[in-house]
Design a protein around this motif. Structure first.
Motif, mmCIF file in Angstrom:
data_model
loop_
_atom_site.group_PDB
_atom_site.id
_atom_site.type_symbol
_atom_site.label_atom_id
_atom_site.label_comp_id
_atom_site.label_asym_id
_atom_site.label_seq_id
_atom_site.Cartn_x
_atom_site.Cartn_y
_atom_site.Cartn_z
ATOM 1 N N SER A 140 0.798 -1.227 0.000
ATOM 2 C CA SER A 140 0.000 0.000 0.000
ATOM 3 C C SER A 140 0.829 1.275 0.000
ATOM 4 C CB SER A 140 -0.902 0.020 1.236
ATOM 5 O OG SER A 140 -0.114 0.168 2.399
ATOM 6 N N LYS A 159 -13.407 -4.056 -2.154
ATOM 7 C CA LYS A 159 -12.836 -3.055 -3.067
ATOM 8 C C LYS A 159 -11.314 -3.126 -3.119
ATOM 9 C CE LYS A 159 -16.598 0.258 -2.605
ATOM 10 N NZ LYS A 159 -16.986 1.594 -2.141
ATOM 11 N N ARG A 161 -9.200 -2.104 -0.742
ATOM 12 C CA ARG A 161 -8.667 -0.827 -0.265
ATOM 13 C C ARG A 161 -8.562 -0.831 1.247
ATOM 14 N NH1 ARG A 161 -12.408 3.667 -2.967
ATOM 15 N NH2 ARG A 161 -11.707 4.648 -1.075
ATOM 16 N N TRP A 163 -7.666 2.262 4.372
ATOM 17 C CA TRP A 163 -7.347 3.644 4.688
ATOM 18 C C TRP A 163 -7.660 3.880 6.149
ATOM 19 C CZ3 TRP A 163 -11.287 1.874 1.755
ATOM 20 C CH2 TRP A 163 -12.571 2.102 2.208
#
Length: 166
Positions: A140, A159, A161, A163
């Protein structure tokens, strides 16, 4: 403003937008450390109006002696200077106003080569604790601290992802 209440008063300063929790915690921790430093230097000082330029400079020198880099030193100075500007009575002299920021270096880091990454991942192969953190960072480009702070609610596997959610 009482030194013991400095961090709480800082949190109440009007802003265009609310600072995120992590930044706020860092600032409040620094302000607590500063208040403790002032009390150690001058136990009679109970309010921010009693902080002298000498004590302000001594604190910044102590930060330098702790080995902080130029950017961190500058960020500390800016936080204290702006906090005092907001909280001191009108017309009072800001003890941080005469201090000048330091030159700070931009560090350009070279990315690991594929061979270096393989060695890192091989070395972490047997460590069930650190391997996921390293894999997350490698995949990442997140910083180490951000990888360590991730929670499951920060990850969306559908997805692909991840964060940090503030």
């Amino acid at each position: 403003v009482k030194l013991a209440e400095l961090k709480d008063e800082w949190a109440e300063i009007p802003r265009k937008r609310k600072p995120d929790e992590r930044y706020s915690a860092q600032c409040q921790s620094l302000l607590e450390r500063f208040a403790a430093f002032v009390q150690e230097q001058n136990p009679k000082a109970g309010e921010i109006g009693q902080v002298t330029r000498t004590v302000a400079r001594a604190f910044m020198s102590a930060e330098e002696e702790r080995g902080v880099m130029g950017k961190t030193w500058n960020d500390t100075l800016k936080l204290l200077r702006s906090t005092f500007a907001h909280l001191l009575p009108e017309g009072a002299i800001n003890p941080f106003s005469g201090l000048v920021t330091k030159e700070s270096e931009t560090i350009f880091r070279k990315p690991f080569t594929p061979g270096e990454l393989k060695k890192i991942l091989d070395a972490a192969e047997e460590d069930d604790f650190i391997r996921p953190i390293i894999v997350t960072g490698v995949c990442s480009a997140m910083r180490r601290g951000d990888c360590c702070l991730l929670k499951w609610e920060d990850v969306d596997l559908d997805k692909g992802r991840a964060w940090l959610v503030d």
